[in-house]
Design an enzyme around this catalytic site. Sequence first.
Site, PDB file in Angstrom:
ATOM      1  CB  THR A 254      -0.943   0.021   1.216  1.00  0.00           C
ATOM      2  OG1 THR A 254      -1.872  -1.066   1.112  1.00  0.00           O
ATOM      3  CG2 THR A 254      -1.728   1.323   1.278  1.00  0.00           C
ATOM      4  CG  PHE A 256       0.066   4.762   3.639  1.00  0.00           C
ATOM      5  CD1 PHE A 256      -1.160   4.783   4.292  1.00  0.00           C
ATOM      6  CD2 PHE A 256       0.729   3.547   3.528  1.00  0.00           C
ATOM      7  CE1 PHE A 256      -1.709   3.625   4.820  1.00  0.00           C
ATOM      8  CE2 PHE A 256       0.184   2.382   4.053  1.00  0.00           C
ATOM      9  CZ  PHE A 256      -1.037   2.424   4.696  1.00  0.00           C
TER      10      PHE A 256
END
Length: 356
Positions: A254, A256
């Site tokens: 992921t 960010f």
Amino acid sequence: MSLDDLRNRIDEIDLELVKLLNERARVVVEVGKLKSRTDGPIYAPDREKQVLAKIRRANQGPLPDRTLVAIWRELMSGSFVLEKPLRIAYLGPAGSFSHTAAMLKFGQSVEYEPLADIRSVFDEISKEHCDLGIVPIENSTGGGVIETLDALIETDVKVCAEVLMAVHHNLLANCLLEDVEKIYSKPEVFAQCRNWLTATFKEAKTIPVASTARAAQMAAEEPNTAAIGSKIAAELYGLKMICENIEDIANNITRFLVVSKEDAKPTGEDKTAILFSTAHKAGALADVLEVFKKYNINMTNIESRPSKKRGWEYYFFVDFLGHHTEERIQIGLEESRQHCLQLSILGSFPRATELL
């Protein structure tokens, strides 16, 4: 040397390290005084990148780079407190993946503010209630995070850094696997575990909530209920790890974004995020992309969202390599505006090249 001799040597080195670390801290205090007079930002992503790159270059082992970088991140976290305590907003509650990413990025010494949803993170930055916010923007399996994309359209914050983190999903519950009737988690997490869920459950109902940590809280309170979340969430909310690493793709990463009121200065290895909309006509997007090609603007990501203002009008989010202050990019963006209804620079920031 005997074991006692070696341990005594370690003790001596530890004392020297403490002296040197506090000597460094006294210099940090002076830096803070200078920044307060010039109203400079406490967190400087460009300086952070330079310091960590220098540590990697200086390291001759046997400690791995990752260990030294983690130590220096904690040093910088303590330095923030000496200059001015930083307040970091994230999608809460405690134990969410956003919380983990924030802790890995900014260490133990800053203040953290858990918020109920991603839009609230942007609002707290806009109102200057928090100094920085960290939000998920895309996943290598599930794609873009809609709440973050929409918030980037509707608020005036800047992107000043990015974080890459490996994410492993786990089924958390206080009941047996066969007794699970409901499963809570974020919609994006369900997408990342779709194959496993389909193969494992025939009747269990998946229910989307704002964060994986909130899912863990709810699972801890309700019988025959599970959550998909992190190991930290399991520990915080008293849940058992029923199944580990249930994501469909093992290399699940992921990305960010760190958001603030200002973006970062150039480092020589940067990315820029922009937002633009085009008229609803044939070739409008292609015209913009042709300008990018003309000026050798190398895109790393593109996402789209409906404008919600006019039918069939879209906003496009683009990340590309380079800093918006570079002459080539300034000229390219100015020419691109001729083909756009709107074009905004969301920020330039150091490119993340390693997982936290």
